[in-house]
Design a protein around this motif. Sequence first.
Motif, PDB file in Angstrom:
ATOM      1  N   LEU A 115      34.601  40.454  41.246  1.00  0.00           N
ATOM      2  CA  LEU A 115      36.016  40.228  41.482  1.00  0.00           C
ATOM      3  C   LEU A 115      36.491  41.153  42.583  1.00  0.00           C
ATOM      4  O   LEU A 115      36.042  42.308  42.692  1.00  0.00           O
ATOM      5  N   TRP A 150      40.790  31.545  33.553  1.00  0.00           N
ATOM      6  CA  TRP A 150      40.478  32.311  32.351  1.00  0.00           C
ATOM      7  C   TRP A 150      41.378  33.566  32.335  1.00  0.00           C
ATOM      8  O   TRP A 150      41.469  34.323  33.318  1.00  0.00           O
ATOM      9  N   TRP A 198      32.618  43.130  31.220  1.00  0.00           N
ATOM     10  CA  TRP A 198      32.984  41.689  31.406  1.00  0.00           C
ATOM     11  C   TRP A 198      32.035  41.007  32.390  1.00  0.00           C
ATOM     12  O   TRP A 198      31.606  39.868  32.182  1.00  0.00           O
ATOM     13  N   ARG A 199      31.691  41.689  33.463  1.00  0.00           N
ATOM     14  CA  ARG A 199      30.861  41.099  34.526  1.00  0.00           C
ATOM     15  C   ARG A 199      29.426  40.916  34.062  1.00  0.00           C
ATOM     16  O   ARG A 199      28.791  39.900  34.357  1.00  0.00           O
ATOM     17  N   GLN A 257      41.069  41.413  34.008  1.00  0.00           N
ATOM     18  CA  GLN A 257      40.202  42.349  34.708  1.00  0.00           C
ATOM     19  C   GLN A 257      40.794  42.733  36.054  1.00  0.00           C
ATOM     20  O   GLN A 257      40.667  43.883  36.491  1.00  0.00           O
ATOM     21  N   THR A 265      39.778  36.863  33.201  1.00  0.00           N
ATOM     22  CA  THR A 265      39.584  37.138  34.637  1.00  0.00           C
ATOM     23  C   THR A 265      40.835  37.782  35.195  1.00  0.00           C
ATOM     24  O   THR A 265      40.770  38.781  35.949  1.00  0.00           O
ATOM     25  N   VAL A 279      30.936  37.216  30.611  1.00  0.00           N
ATOM     26  CA  VAL A 279      30.940  35.888  31.277  1.00  0.00           C
ATOM     27  C   VAL A 279      29.746  35.041  30.818  1.00  0.00           C
ATOM     28  O   VAL A 279      29.822  33.822  30.779  1.00  0.00           O
ATOM     29  N   TYR A 285      35.643  46.092  33.264  1.00  0.00           N
ATOM     30  CA  TYR A 285      35.159  45.138  34.261  1.00  0.00           C
ATOM     31  C   TYR A 285      33.637  45.023  34.243  1.00  0.00           C
ATOM     32  O   TYR A 285      33.076  43.911  34.294  1.00  0.00           O
ATOM     33  N   VAL A 304      42.305  33.630  42.657  1.00  0.00           N
ATOM     34  CA  VAL A 304      42.745  33.801  41.279  1.00  0.00           C
ATOM     35  C   VAL A 304      44.252  34.110  41.315  1.00  0.00           C
ATOM     36  O   VAL A 304      44.686  35.037  42.031  1.00  0.00           O
ATOM     37  N   LEU A 308      36.754  29.969  35.622  1.00  0.00           N
ATOM     38  CA  LEU A 308      36.911  31.421  35.727  1.00  0.00           C
ATOM     39  C   LEU A 308      38.279  31.786  36.294  1.00  0.00           C
ATOM     40  O   LEU A 308      38.897  32.774  35.877  1.00  0.00           O
ATOM     41  N   GLY A 346      37.554  35.693  43.194  1.00  0.00           N
ATOM     42  CA  GLY A 346      36.265  35.784  42.523  1.00  0.00           C
ATOM     43  C   GLY A 346      35.162  35.305  43.467  1.00  0.00           C
ATOM     44  O   GLY A 346      35.362  34.397  44.261  1.00  0.00           O
TER      45      GLY A 346
END
Length: 756
Positions: free
Chosen positions: A110, A75, A91-92, A81, A78, A96, A88, A159, A72, A172
């Motif tokens: 995140l 990625w 995606w969340r 976002q 990530t 994923v 977001y 991240v 992650l 994350g």
Amino acid sequence: MKWPTSVPIRQLALIFISSALVLMSLVGGFALHEMRGISRDLMHTNQAAARAELATAVEQLSNRIKTQAEMLARWDETRQQLAVPEYYAYWRNQRVYESSMLSRFAHIALYDQSDALLAAPNPKNSFPAKLPTEVSPHFPTSWLRNEAGSVVLYYAFPVYSDGRRLALIGHGLIRLNYMAELLNQSNFRFTDPASIKLKLQPGASLPTADLLDKTSFNARVSPEQMRFQAVFSRALLALLVLLVLTALLGFIAHNRLLVRPLRQLSEDIDAMRQGRFEPVPDQASPMQVSELENIRHSLFDYQVQLRELHGSMEHQNREFRSQARHDVLTDCYNRRAYEEDWARLREEVKAVPQGVAFLLFDCDRFKSINDTYGHEKGDRVLTLIADALVMALRANDRLYRLGGDEFAAILLRTTPAQARQIAQRCQSLLNAKKFSDIGINEPISISIGIAFCEADQINHIDELPKQADIAMYTAKQPGRNRVALFGDDVERASQTLVASRETSAVFQALATPGMIEMHYQPIHSLPGLEIKYYEALARIRHHNTLILPEAFLPVVSTRRLETGFDLAVLQQVDLDLSSKQLQAGVGVAINLTAQSISQPEIVSYLLELSRHNTRHPLMIEIAETSLITQVAEASAYLDLLRTAQYRIAMDDFGTGHSPLRYLADLPVDVIKFDISLIRKLEESSRGAQVVADFARMMISTGYSLTAEGVETEAALRLVEDLGFAHVQGFLLAHPLPLEQLVAHLATAKSGDAQPD
């Protein structure tokens, strides 16, 4: 505890069966105990395997979460976002999972660079609005938390904007239902999944490093183990039931096949013992022990045979008893018969008083006859004497041989005159015997002592043997008749003998330990004159007066006290040696009479005395002047003593009657030349040459020679030149009591230690 002398066979069977059951119960209990131990070991093994399995599952889950977090973090979506969180929520909540980045039990949130949540959290998942302060900015951080009874794993990771990890753009945070994911991902073999629990209080947090220590679990129970325990328990129970049934059947069979027949056999034996045994007809029975039946029939057959043999056995027993009471040489009654008859006659005459005479016979000069003509002729003389005495006695009188050349007879319902007449008839018949027919030309005579007890003095009957003995020795005195009746004149004459100082001293010494005193005279080796032995010489201390052997030995010989006196001497020597006052390594020579050496009690004491041989070599000296009537028996005893490390010496050599014969028949190691031969050596005569030549011959045949009575320097030189091995005499040392000898040796030793 007193054990019973006999136990019934039924009780023995019960004891045996009970012992077998107890033993098997103990074996079964031991097996059950071992089985339970094995089960415990298996449980411990399963528990260890379950713990290892759980640790592996935890480690695999941690590695998978770490891998998902790394994927992650790299990625691009990530990073997108965090840069533009427009999509977001989509995606969340969906993206994923579509990309298989997370499992269905995990959720993600995140956080921007200010550690704030990008958007409002999903209502289904409660993420913190701010990233916890314990999260490291640049390193992954994980912890567990109990939220409303559900254990949740949080995994925070940084991240970066690019792969070189230069610019941190946010974090994350993965939220995972830990227990559901753990049970979903693992196929547990040894661990019971339902028992896995984490010991964490509600609202409390826990680092993942302490996860395994806070986890409780149970191992699965092996089905094979359960089946093994069940099968083993059933088998053990079946074995115990089988043993009980076998024991019961065995007891019933034992009672039927052994107890009943043995009881019947015991009753038959009791009936045999009482003489009323009758055969029992065979009874029909489905089962019988053939051996027991054979024994029962054999016992009946033996009883019949024993009844037939009983008569002949009684006859043989009478013959054996008669032979045991008769002397083999003379065929008259022996000492055993005399002792039995004398004990019986004393009781009879005390119950029915009557005159009793006791006659004691002794052959005159029998020692000289035996030495001169040999034992074969001596035995023939004793046979002829016994024949004459039997012919002279009355029909119902018995002649007893008490030992050697001594005989006795007991006359009942007689008078002193009749007893004297019978004694004179004995002498007359003996004088009529022609001893020349057997090669003996000198006259043979006997001395007879008579003791009489009147019917009104029968309480004194026990004194008759002693009185007859005194009368017999009185008859042997010069000037006396060959028949002596114990009376006033004999009693007065015997009192002089019995009451003399020497006689009194001898009897007191035998009854009083310590009166016999041993004096020790050194025996020196040649050449060098080193002390090798001490000769133990007996003395009697009587009223502070020392009585020497030449005074008391005639009393010992006359009274035939040789065995008792020699035993007393051995006891005193034993005491002296046990005191360990004599120096170790020096031997001791002990004088014994030839009569004693054939007595078992003397030989037995000598064997016991041989324990001193390790400290003091022992030697036995036998006087050559003594008469040895049983040469073969004496030789056997001397051989036995030699095996006990005794040396055998012929003492006073040259003063007896048959020295060469004794040397040929007896196992002699040492010859001690008498003082008379040593003095002969100092003479200038043919006799000195004979003695010297004889000494050389003895040395050449292997005998060790000792010179006794050396009193001059000339004699010492002569025996040393002839090759004598040892020497003793007044020239070198006098006999001394043990205390004086020890003191003398101590003084001499201290004198040698003084400086010149």
